[in-house]
Design an enzyme around this catalytic site. Structure first.
Site, PDB file in Angstrom:
ATOM      1  N   LYS A  25       0.830  -1.214   0.000  1.00  0.00           N
ATOM      2  CA  LYS A  25       0.000   0.000   0.000  1.00  0.00           C
ATOM      3  C   LYS A  25       0.865   1.264   0.000  1.00  0.00           C
ATOM      4  CE  LYS A  25      -2.856   0.941   3.754  1.00  0.00           C
ATOM      5  NZ  LYS A  25      -2.958   2.381   3.992  1.00  0.00           N
ATOM      6  N   SER A 169       6.949  10.576  10.988  1.00  0.00           N
ATOM      7  CA  SER A 169       5.883  10.156  10.074  1.00  0.00           C
ATOM      8  C   SER A 169       6.396  10.103   8.643  1.00  0.00           C
ATOM      9  CB  SER A 169       4.700  11.127  10.153  1.00  0.00           C
ATOM     10  OG  SER A 169       3.879  10.979   9.010  1.00  0.00           O
ATOM     11  N   GLN A 171       4.596   9.559   6.100  1.00  0.00           N
ATOM     12  CA  GLN A 171       3.645  10.262   5.222  1.00  0.00           C
ATOM     13  C   GLN A 171       4.028  11.734   5.120  1.00  0.00           C
ATOM     14  OE1 GLN A 171      -0.139   9.497   7.064  1.00  0.00           O
ATOM     15  NE2 GLN A 171      -0.262   7.409   6.282  1.00  0.00           N
ATOM     16  N   ASP A 317       2.225  -0.226  12.053  1.00  0.00           N
ATOM     17  CA  ASP A 317       1.029  -0.850  11.471  1.00  0.00           C
ATOM     18  C   ASP A 317       0.852  -2.315  11.894  1.00  0.00           C
ATOM     19  OD1 ASP A 317       0.414   1.517  10.206  1.00  0.00           O
ATOM     20  OD2 ASP A 317       1.347   0.958   8.313  1.00  0.00           O
ATOM     21  N   LYS A 344      -4.686   6.788  14.540  1.00  0.00           N
ATOM     22  CA  LYS A 344      -4.750   6.060  13.257  1.00  0.00           C
ATOM     23  C   LYS A 344      -6.219   5.980  12.830  1.00  0.00           C
ATOM     24  CE  LYS A 344      -0.377   5.262  12.702  1.00  0.00           C
ATOM     25  NZ  LYS A 344       0.325   5.875  11.576  1.00  0.00           N
ATOM     26  N   ARG A 348      -6.207   2.781  18.069  1.00  0.00           N
ATOM     27  CA  ARG A 348      -5.878   1.350  18.022  1.00  0.00           C
ATOM     28  C   ARG A 348      -5.495   0.782  19.383  1.00  0.00           C
ATOM     29  NH1 ARG A 348      -3.031   1.219  11.978  1.00  0.00           N
ATOM     30  NH2 ARG A 348      -5.024   1.008  10.896  1.00  0.00           N
ATOM     31  N   ARG A 390      -7.247  -2.761  10.076  1.00  0.00           N
ATOM     32  CA  ARG A 390      -6.231  -3.572  10.760  1.00  0.00           C
ATOM     33  C   ARG A 390      -6.776  -4.200  12.047  1.00  0.00           C
ATOM     34  NH1 ARG A 390      -2.247  -3.022   7.202  1.00  0.00           N
ATOM     35  NH2 ARG A 390      -1.771  -0.918   6.474  1.00  0.00           N
TER      36      ARG A 390
HETATM   37  C1  S3P Z   1       2.627   5.171   6.048  1.00  0.00           C
HETATM   38  C2  S3P Z   1       3.183   5.654   7.208  1.00  0.00           C
HETATM   39  C3  S3P Z   1       2.602   5.386   8.538  1.00  0.00           C
HETATM   40  C4  S3P Z   1       1.680   4.177   8.502  1.00  0.00           C
HETATM   41  C5  S3P Z   1       0.712   4.245   7.361  1.00  0.00           C
HETATM   42  C6  S3P Z   1       1.446   4.295   6.033  1.00  0.00           C
HETATM   43  C7  S3P Z   1       3.265   5.521   4.774  1.00  0.00           C
HETATM   44  O1  S3P Z   1       1.839   6.521   8.946  1.00  0.00           O
HETATM   45  O2  S3P Z   1       0.988   4.059   9.715  1.00  0.00           O
HETATM   46  O3  S3P Z   1      -0.137   3.122   7.369  1.00  0.00           O
HETATM   47  O4  S3P Z   1       2.947   4.916   3.728  1.00  0.00           O
HETATM   48  O5  S3P Z   1       4.095   6.438   4.788  1.00  0.00           O
HETATM   49  P1  S3P Z   1       2.529   7.818   9.604  1.00  0.00           P
HETATM   50  O6  S3P Z   1       3.271   8.536   8.549  1.00  0.00           O
HETATM   51  O7  S3P Z   1       1.366   8.620  10.139  1.00  0.00           O
HETATM   52  O8  S3P Z   1       3.414   7.293  10.693  1.00  0.00           O
END
Ligand code: S3P
Length: 431
Positions: A25, A169, A171, A317, A344, A348, A390
């Site tokens: 993903k 993070s 993301q 995750d 999340k 969780r 999840r």
């Molecule tokens: C992800 C980073 C994580 C993870 C998410 C996917 C990514 O989140 O929990 O399912 O693809 O960069 P965070 O960036 O909020 O830690």
């Protein structure tokens, strides 16, 4: 997606079989976004079948990107637009996907139009300040609902930023690297802990240059990307459910071909091996900078574990499923430094504690984690997914060793990342 479906999971005797997983993903989101702003076509094979990655593709279409899903094996063909996109005629619907909203905000912040980004009820509760602050400092105008979605982003000619991220993070890191690619000057990002590096690896695969030293990454703006032809490795966070299922049964045997083995993601394998699961890897190869391998797994007695510090970020995750099997381990599992789990798709920590208690387990819930003693016997129960994919999948795994059947309400949410999860679990369980 089905509406409010419930699934009954019966106890199993063993787990055995071969599991082919849809594409990771994290990688799919990034490839879909970068393919859209690259020059020329990209072909993405084994694209995730989950609703989250479809949300990213939907947003890209709203931004004028042409793509097609070929029916033979999940192949997505994207016609790259180059760095500029089209003003959207409707809001960008990110659905349940925090990854879509956070990472794509870095791209739309550099476009000469206004975008509105919306999400479902769960996404509308999630913190976006972490992208709003640095993107605003780069020159975008962003309004939100008290730091939460919907976001209204008016793009601008962005200026590079020198930014120390307060939250670990991946993301946010990817969001800022994408914005940095489209900004003027050199952007420097420092993360408090090393998080998954798919953004960096993907940018390089699409032809960008970036420098990386310790927890610091630099990227120069104005670089052009080219399309790629890629086979996306299987999702390690989806594999986690099957690996934990195998871990519950001494003598279980699983084969997982074409699995993502990126070292910033593979901590789960180390933890499970330390706990007693036997894992061997063959056919290791690198595809567009991502490590991929084939896993052979054999269950044995399961010891306990402590997950803390950088380990909690690396396993973020996978913690729900590790916590869900913790009562069946010999010494139990303690999770610390994982406060991010509370923001999340659901809270969780609370969801895991509630469901484990409904199954009769003893659990200590803490602000930043959980302490779950080992050596417990659980009973089947009526559980809720809390609308979180999840959580639904984690408790389907816990149910395999419970006494009696377990009913999981809201099980349809598994389709957010893995629509075929329940039938696949059924295929590999022996009763
Ligand atoms: C992800 C980073 C994580 C993870 C998410 C996917 C990514 O989140 O929990 O399912 O693809 O960069 P965070 O960036 O909020 O830690």
């Amino acid at each position: 997606m089905q509406v409010d479906s419930q699934v009954v999971v019966r106890p199993a005797r063993n787990v055995r079989g071969v599991v082919h997983l849809p594409g990771d993903k994290s990688i799919c989101h990034r490839y879909a976004m970068l393919a859209s702003i690259a020059e020329g076509p990209s072909r993405l094979e084994n694209y995730s079948t989950g609703a989250d990655c479809a949300s990213t593709l939907g947003c890209m279409r709203t931004l004028g990107v042409m793509w097609e899903r070929r029916s033979d094996g999940n192949v997505i063909e994207v016609q790259g637009r180059g760095l500029s996109l089209t003003a959207p005629a409707s809001p960008l619907d990110c659905g349940n996907s925090g990854s879509t909203m956070r990472m794509l905000s870095g791209i739309v912040a550099a476009q000469r139009f206004t975008s509105e980004m919306i999400g479902d009820e769960s996404l509308s509760r999630r913190p976006m300040e972490r992208v709003i602050k640095p993107l605003s400092a780069m020159g975008a105008q962003i309004s939100s609902h008290e730091g939460k979605p919907p976001l209204r982003i008016t793009g601008a000619a962005l200026k590079a930023i020198d930014y120390r991220m307060p939250v670990a993070s991946a993301q946010v890191k990817s969001c800022l690297l994408f914005a940095g690619l489209l900004a003027e000057g050199e952007t420097r990002i420092e993360e408090p802990l090393r998080t998954r590096d798919h953004g960096e690896v993907a940018l390089r695969a699409f032809g960008a240059r970036l420098e990386h030293k310790g927890n610091e990454i630099r990227i120069c703006g104005g670089q052009r990307l080219h399309g790629i032809d890629a086979r996306i490795p299987g999702d390690l966070s989806s594999a986690a459910f099957f690996l934990c299922a195998a871990a519950l049964f001494p003598g279980s045997q699983l084969v997982i071909p074409n699995l993502l083995m990126n070292p910033t993601r593979a901590r789960l394998l180390d933890v499970l091996m330390q706990m007693g699961l036997r894992i061997s890897v063959t056919q290791l190869e690198e595809i567009h900078g991502e490590l991929v391998g084939s896993l052979q797994v054999e269950g044995a007695k399961l010891k306990g574990a402590t997950i803390a510090g950088a380990g909690s970020a690396a396993l973020i995750d996978e913690i729900p499923v590790l916590a869900a099997i913790a009562p069946y381990t010999e010494q139990g599992i303690e999770v610390r430094d994982a406060r991010e789990l509370r923001v999340k798709e659901s809270d969780r920590i609370a969801a895991v504690a509630t469901n484990l208690r409904l199954m009769g387990a003893q659990v200590e819930e803490r602000d930043d984690g959980l302490k779950i003693p080992g050596g417990q016997t659980l009973r089947g129960a009526e559980l809720d997914s809390f609308g979180d994919h999840r959580i639904a999948m984690a408790f389907a795994v816990a149910a395999l060793r419970a006494q009696g059947d377990t009913l999981i309400r809201g099980a349809e949410t598994a389709a957010i990342s893995y629509p075929a999860f329940f039938p696949t679990l059924e295929e590999i369980t022996e009763r």
